[in-house]
Each structure stands twice: as C-alpha cells, then as structure tokens.
Scaffold this motif. Structure first.
Motif, PDB file in Angstrom:
ATOM      1  N   VAL A  69       0.292  -1.270   0.398  1.00 45.57           N
ATOM      2  CA  VAL A  69       0.319   0.178   0.263  1.00 45.57           C
ATOM      3  C   VAL A  69       1.031   0.909  -0.348  1.00 45.57           C
ATOM      4  CG1 VAL A  69      -1.688   1.219   0.490  1.00 45.57           C
ATOM      5  CG2 VAL A  69      -1.783  -0.950   0.999  1.00 45.57           C
ATOM      6  N   THR A  70       0.540   2.047  -1.024  1.00 45.20           N
ATOM      7  CA  THR A  70       1.429   2.944  -0.772  1.00 45.20           C
ATOM      8  C   THR A  70       0.240   4.550  -1.027  1.00 45.20           C
ATOM      9  OG1 THR A  70       2.992   2.208  -2.864  1.00 45.20           O
ATOM     10  CG2 THR A  70       2.646   5.335  -2.943  1.00 45.20           C
ATOM     11  N   THR A  71       0.488   5.684   0.053  1.00 41.55           N
ATOM     12  CA  THR A  71       0.027   6.896  -0.219  1.00 41.55           C
ATOM     13  C   THR A  71       0.980   8.068   0.161  1.00 41.55           C
ATOM     14  OG1 THR A  71      -1.945   7.884   0.819  1.00 41.55           O
ATOM     15  CG2 THR A  71      -0.544   7.748   2.472  1.00 41.55           C
ATOM     16  N   LYS A  72       0.619   9.491   0.445  1.00 42.59           N
ATOM     17  CA  LYS A  72       1.553  10.152  -0.701  1.00 42.59           C
ATOM     18  C   LYS A  72       1.228  11.099   0.071  1.00 42.59           C
ATOM     19  CE  LYS A  72       1.294   8.714  -5.436  1.00 42.59           C
ATOM     20  NZ  LYS A  72       0.278   7.724  -5.089  1.00 42.59           N
ATOM     21  N   VAL A  73       2.292  12.706   0.968  1.00 43.09           N
ATOM     22  CA  VAL A  73       1.762  13.816   1.585  1.00 43.09           C
ATOM     23  C   VAL A  73       1.432  14.767  -0.092  1.00 43.09           C
ATOM     24  CG1 VAL A  73       4.229  14.454   1.722  1.00 43.09           C
ATOM     25  CG2 VAL A  73       3.101  15.282   3.211  1.00 43.09           C
ATOM     26  N   TRP A  74       0.705  15.474   0.706  1.00 41.98           N
ATOM     27  CA  TRP A  74       0.860  17.195  -0.864  1.00 41.98           C
ATOM     28  C   TRP A  74       1.810  17.451  -0.900  1.00 41.98           C
ATOM     29  CZ3 TRP A  74      -0.798  16.668  -5.741  1.00 41.98           C
ATOM     30  CH2 TRP A  74      -0.897  17.512  -6.089  1.00 41.98           C
ATOM     31  N   HIS A  75       1.945  18.760  -1.057  1.00 46.39           N
ATOM     32  CA  HIS A  75       2.863  19.411  -1.635  1.00 46.39           C
ATOM     33  C   HIS A  75       2.660  20.812  -0.692  1.00 46.39           C
ATOM     34  CE1 HIS A  75       1.581  22.824  -4.041  1.00 46.39           C
ATOM     35  NE2 HIS A  75       0.419  21.392  -4.710  1.00 46.39           N
ATOM     36  N   ASP A  76       1.786  21.001  -0.386  1.00 42.40           N
ATOM     37  CA  ASP A  76       1.559  21.803   1.056  1.00 42.40           C
ATOM     38  C   ASP A  76       1.439  21.592   2.654  1.00 42.40           C
ATOM     39  OD1 ASP A  76      -0.270  20.575   1.161  1.00 42.40           O
ATOM     40  OD2 ASP A  76      -2.036  22.222   0.825  1.00 42.40           O
ATOM     41  N   GLN A  77       2.472  20.940   2.905  1.00 40.14           N
ATOM     42  CA  GLN A  77       2.168  19.530   3.734  1.00 40.14           C
ATOM     43  C   GLN A  77       3.732  18.917   4.305  1.00 40.14           C
ATOM     44  OE1 GLN A  77      -0.433  19.261   6.203  1.00 40.14           O
ATOM     45  NE2 GLN A  77      -1.798  20.306   4.705  1.00 40.14           N
ATOM     46  N   LEU A  78       5.241  19.388   3.467  1.00 40.02           N
ATOM     47  CA  LEU A  78       5.992  19.125   3.273  1.00 40.02           C
ATOM     48  C   LEU A  78       7.069  19.533   4.674  1.00 40.02           C
ATOM     49  CD1 LEU A  78       7.283  19.048   0.091  1.00 40.02           C
ATOM     50  CD2 LEU A  78       5.528  17.593   1.393  1.00 40.02           C
ATOM     51  N   GLY A  79       6.211  20.560   5.393  1.00 38.55           N
ATOM     52  CA  GLY A  79       6.737  20.830   6.624  1.00 38.55           C
ATOM     53  C   GLY A  79       6.505  20.130   7.818  1.00 38.55           C
ATOM     54  N   PRO A  80       8.020  19.345   8.325  1.00 37.00           N
ATOM     55  CA  PRO A  80       7.997  17.850   9.353  1.00 37.00           C
ATOM     56  C   PRO A  80       7.121  17.480  10.339  1.00 37.00           C
ATOM     57  CG  PRO A  80      10.574  18.667   9.497  1.00 37.00           C
ATOM     58  CD  PRO A  80       9.809  19.507   8.573  1.00 37.00           C
ATOM     59  N   GLU A  81       6.392  19.132  10.981  1.00 34.91           N
ATOM     60  CA  GLU A  81       5.527  19.080  11.421  1.00 34.91           C
ATOM     61  C   GLU A  81       4.044  18.086  10.923  1.00 34.91           C
ATOM     62  OE1 GLU A  81       4.493  21.867  14.312  1.00 34.91           O
ATOM     63  OE2 GLU A  81       6.631  21.701  15.119  1.00 34.91           O
ATOM     64  N   ALA A  82       3.795  19.000   9.280  1.00 30.56           N
ATOM     65  CA  ALA A  82       2.639  19.054   9.230  1.00 30.56           C
ATOM     66  C   ALA A  82       2.694  17.647   8.440  1.00 30.56           C
ATOM     67  CB  ALA A  82       2.992  19.955   7.340  1.00 30.56           C
ATOM     68  N   LEU A  83       3.910  17.179   7.869  1.00 32.45           N
ATOM     69  CA  LEU A  83       4.340  15.935   7.242  1.00 32.45           C
ATOM     70  C   LEU A  83       3.386  14.957   8.246  1.00 32.45           C
ATOM     71  CD1 LEU A  83       6.656  14.823   4.840  1.00 32.45           C
ATOM     72  CD2 LEU A  83       6.255  13.042   6.735  1.00 32.45           C
ATOM     73  N   HIS A  84       3.884  15.100   9.659  1.00 29.06           N
ATOM     74  CA  HIS A  84       3.552  13.773  10.834  1.00 29.06           C
ATOM     75  C   HIS A  84       2.562  13.809  10.394  1.00 29.06           C
ATOM     76  CE1 HIS A  84       7.737  12.234  11.557  1.00 29.06           C
ATOM     77  NE2 HIS A  84       8.257  13.732  11.849  1.00 29.06           N
ATOM     78  N   ARG A  85       1.405  14.992  10.571  1.00 28.78           N
ATOM     79  CA  ARG A  85       0.371  14.935  10.828  1.00 28.78           C
ATOM     80  C   ARG A  85      -0.776  14.378   9.795  1.00 28.78           C
ATOM     81  NH1 ARG A  85       0.611  20.359  13.311  1.00 28.78           N
ATOM     82  NH2 ARG A  85       0.793  21.504  10.862  1.00 28.78           N
ATOM     83  N   LEU A 101       4.606   2.318   1.491  1.00 31.26           N
ATOM     84  CA  LEU A 101       4.802   3.113   0.923  1.00 31.26           C
ATOM     85  C   LEU A 101       4.583   3.990   1.389  1.00 31.26           C
ATOM     86  CD1 LEU A 101       7.426   4.091  -0.634  1.00 31.26           C
ATOM     87  CD2 LEU A 101       6.384   3.415  -2.787  1.00 31.26           C
ATOM     88  N   TYR A 102       5.728   5.334   1.992  1.00 27.36           N
ATOM     89  CA  TYR A 102       5.234   6.620   1.783  1.00 27.36           C
ATOM     90  C   TYR A 102       6.007   7.967   1.038  1.00 27.36           C
ATOM     91  CZ  TYR A 102       2.571  10.693   4.528  1.00 27.36           C
ATOM     92  OH  TYR A 102       1.995  11.432   4.388  1.00 27.36           O
ATOM     93  N   MET A 103       4.940   8.563  -0.036  1.00 25.73           N
ATOM     94  CA  MET A 103       6.013   9.848  -0.789  1.00 25.73           C
ATOM     95  C   MET A 103       6.070  10.759  -0.809  1.00 25.73           C
ATOM     96  SD  MET A 103       5.318   6.884  -3.940  1.00 25.73           S
ATOM     97  CE  MET A 103       7.138   7.233  -4.974  1.00 25.73           C
ATOM     98  N   ILE A 104       6.406  12.099  -1.135  1.00 25.54           N
ATOM     99  CA  ILE A 104       6.334  13.194  -1.070  1.00 25.54           C
ATOM    100  C   ILE A 104       5.809  13.126  -2.476  1.00 25.54           C
ATOM    101  CG2 ILE A 104       7.615  15.747  -2.166  1.00 25.54           C
ATOM    102  CD1 ILE A 104       9.932  14.476  -0.418  1.00 25.54           C
ATOM    103  N   HIS A 105       4.694  13.456  -3.256  1.00 26.65           N
ATOM    104  CA  HIS A 105       3.431  13.596  -3.561  1.00 26.65           C
ATOM    105  C   HIS A 105       4.045  14.505  -4.850  1.00 26.65           C
ATOM    106  CE1 HIS A 105      -0.447  12.736  -5.448  1.00 26.65           C
ATOM    107  NE2 HIS A 105       0.065  12.698  -6.412  1.00 26.65           N
ATOM    108  N   TRP A 106       4.390  15.528  -4.687  1.00 27.22           N
ATOM    109  CA  TRP A 106       5.350  16.836  -5.745  1.00 27.22           C
ATOM    110  C   TRP A 106       6.062  17.966  -4.627  1.00 27.22           C
ATOM    111  CZ3 TRP A 106       4.025  17.741 -10.552  1.00 27.22           C
ATOM    112  CH2 TRP A 106       3.844  17.231 -11.278  1.00 27.22           C
ATOM    113  N   LEU A 120      10.684  11.714   6.865  1.00 26.91           N
ATOM    114  CA  LEU A 120      10.518  10.618   6.301  1.00 26.91           C
ATOM    115  C   LEU A 120      10.935   9.829   6.162  1.00 26.91           C
ATOM    116  CD1 LEU A 120       9.344  11.297   2.422  1.00 26.91           C
ATOM    117  CD2 LEU A 120       7.939  10.849   3.403  1.00 26.91           C
ATOM    118  N   MET A 121      12.340   9.674   6.594  1.00 24.23           N
ATOM    119  CA  MET A 121      13.408   8.650   7.424  1.00 24.23           C
ATOM    120  C   MET A 121      12.525   8.154   9.157  1.00 24.23           C
ATOM    121  SD  MET A 121      16.649   9.471   5.806  1.00 24.23           S
ATOM    122  CE  MET A 121      16.823  11.286   5.894  1.00 24.23           C
ATOM    123  N   SER A 122      12.195   9.400   9.788  1.00 24.29           N
ATOM    124  CA  SER A 122      11.430   8.894  10.902  1.00 24.29           C
ATOM    125  C   SER A 122      10.561   7.967  11.041  1.00 24.29           C
ATOM    126  CB  SER A 122      11.192  10.664  11.954  1.00 24.29           C
ATOM    127  OG  SER A 122      10.198  11.167  11.226  1.00 24.29           O
TER     128      SER A 122
END
Length: 275
Positions: A69-85, A101-106, A120-122
């Motif tokens: 299963v793959t999902t992705k985080v949107w490009h407006d959520q790439l700050g570490p705290e926002a990404l974790h949320r 697999l967790y990916m940066i979408h853009w 992401l690595m964390s």
C-alpha cells in the motif's frame, strides 16, 4: 506477480492506481481489483479516497502482509510537523497500522528538502512506513536527495508512457538500484487510440492499451500503476503481464514521439533542469 526488491521491500510490478476515484466511489472499484489479484494499491491524500481504499482492503480479507500500500503527502504539507500530521491522518483513514511506501507527492519550491526527508525517514525508523519515496522530482532534486542527503529512496514515481522519454532518469535510477514507478502509463487514455500501438496489439492479439503497459513492464526496474474502474479493464491490464515484446515491437514504440508530457500543474518543477 513479479516484484522489484528495493530497500528491503518487494514492490509488485503491476499495481492499481486510484487517481480521480474520489470518495466512496473508490471502494467497490478497489474491492474488484483486489478480488482479481492486484496486491499493489496506490493512493494519496490528495485523491480523497484513502478511507474508501482502507474500507476495500478491510472488506477484501486479503492478508495485510500480501498487500503493498502506497500513499503520499501533498506539497503544501512538507514541513516536518505538517508531514507527520498528514501521515497520521492518512494512516487513520486507511485503517492500517503502517503503509508500505510513503511518498512526497510533489516537491515544493520552498521546502527544506533535508528536513522533509528527515521527517520521512523518521516514519520509516519507527516502522510506520516500510519504505519512503518521492514523486515528480527532477534529476537535480533526486541527486541531492540521494547523494547529498542520503535518503534511502525506495521508488521514484513519474509520468511515463510510450510518448514521454524518461531515459536520463532511468539511467540514473538503475545506477542507484532504485525502481521507477510509471503513473499515467496510458497517457491519460491517449495510448488506447494510438495507431502504432493498435497495430502492434493486432500482432499480439491484445489492445493498444495493453501494449503500452507491456512496453513499460518490458523495461527493467519499472513498475506500472494504471487505473481502471471497470473489472474488464482491470483484468485486461493484468493480462498485459503475459505479453512479450520483440525487437520489432520495441523499435516501433521507440519511434513514437517522446516529448509529450500531459501532467503539468503550475507547481511542477523544471523538467529540463540540467542534472
């Protein structure tokens, strides 16, 4: 299903894409795909269907360790705290205890790439995702992620189909042992009506769309995630696994235009940036 092993995970080479399948409409479609034998499901927060994908997985009774299963985080959520949320929200909607697999979408023009990849690595280190990856990075971005930051990128997802070359990227990825996942493999439906692919399909007793998928699967280190709403189309995509191209087929497809990029959002990176 043949898989590509990367960073300790095995990615099924033919997956099931769910872009433009928003909301609950995605659930029966994904249930159908799982029933037919798909085991690699690709979703994203932006698709607004993670809950439906999770419901389909739960209804399928397919063992979790059989799924990728793959999902992705949107490009407006790439700050570490926002990404974790964002990750926590995705996991909750999917109803899973981890993703594969967790990916940066853009990429974002103002992102702190090192901090984002560290976040992401964390997640990987905590076992919440088995692997991490990026989508829509150009080659300079990817070189920085891999060579300077040292991120253990397990896959790079890019637009790739018979009308768009990804030769420089593929050469680099193969040198690094990183697979490429092809999204929009049918060029947003254009492959189905291409006369060259149709003629090759007649030769092989298949459709033009199946030829496009078979051409991608013919290439080492490439996984493919076509989407299909109807069960017969889902089955046809699976049947492309059995098609074997010869040198004549490869030459005919190589002669098609290779400069047609159809996914061009305003926030896309500079695809022509020198590596």
């Amino acid at each position: 299903m043949e898989t590509i092993t990367t960073r300790g995970v095995a990615i099924p080479r033919l997956g099931f894409g769910t872009f433009r399948m928003p909301g609950a409409d995605a659930q029966p479609v994904v249930e159908s795909a799982l029933a037919l034998g798909y085991r690699h499901i690709d979703t994203a927060a932006m698709y607004e269907n993670e809950a439906a994908v999770g419901a389909a997985i739960a209804a399928s009774c397919v063992a979790r360790d059989e799924l990728f299963v793959t999902t992705k985080v949107w490009h407006d959520q790439l700050g570490p705290e926002a990404l974790h949320r964002a990750f926590d929200a995705s996991l909750r909607k999917l109803g899973l205890d981890h993703v594969d697999l967790y990916m940066i979408h853009w990429p974002s023009r103002d992102m702190d790439m090192a901090a984002t990849l560290d976040a992401l690595m964390s997640l990987r280190e905590r076992g919440l995702t088995q692997a991490i990856g990026v989508c829509n990075f150009n080659l300079p971005m990817l070189r920085r992620a891999v060579e300077e930051i040292g991120a253990p990128i397990a896959s790079v997802q890019l637009e790739y189909h018979p009308f768009l070359s990804q030769a420089p990227m593929l050469t680099y990825l193969r040198g690094q042992g990183i697979p490429q996942t092809a999204y929009a493999p049918l060029a947003q439906g254009r492959a189905a009506n291409d006369p060259t692919l149709a003629a090759l399909g007649l030769k092989h007793g298949c459709s033009a769309a199946q030829m496009a998928i078979a051409w991608l699967l013919d290439q080492p280190g490439v996984a493919v995630i076509p989407k299909a709403a109807r069960p017969e189309s889902q089955r046809a995509n699976l049947d492309a696994l059995a098609i074997r191209l010869d040198d004549e087929d490869r030459a005919a497809i190589a002669a098609l235009p290779k400069d047609q990029r159809f996914v061009r959002p305003p926030f896309a990176p500079d695809w022509d940036a020198a590596a």
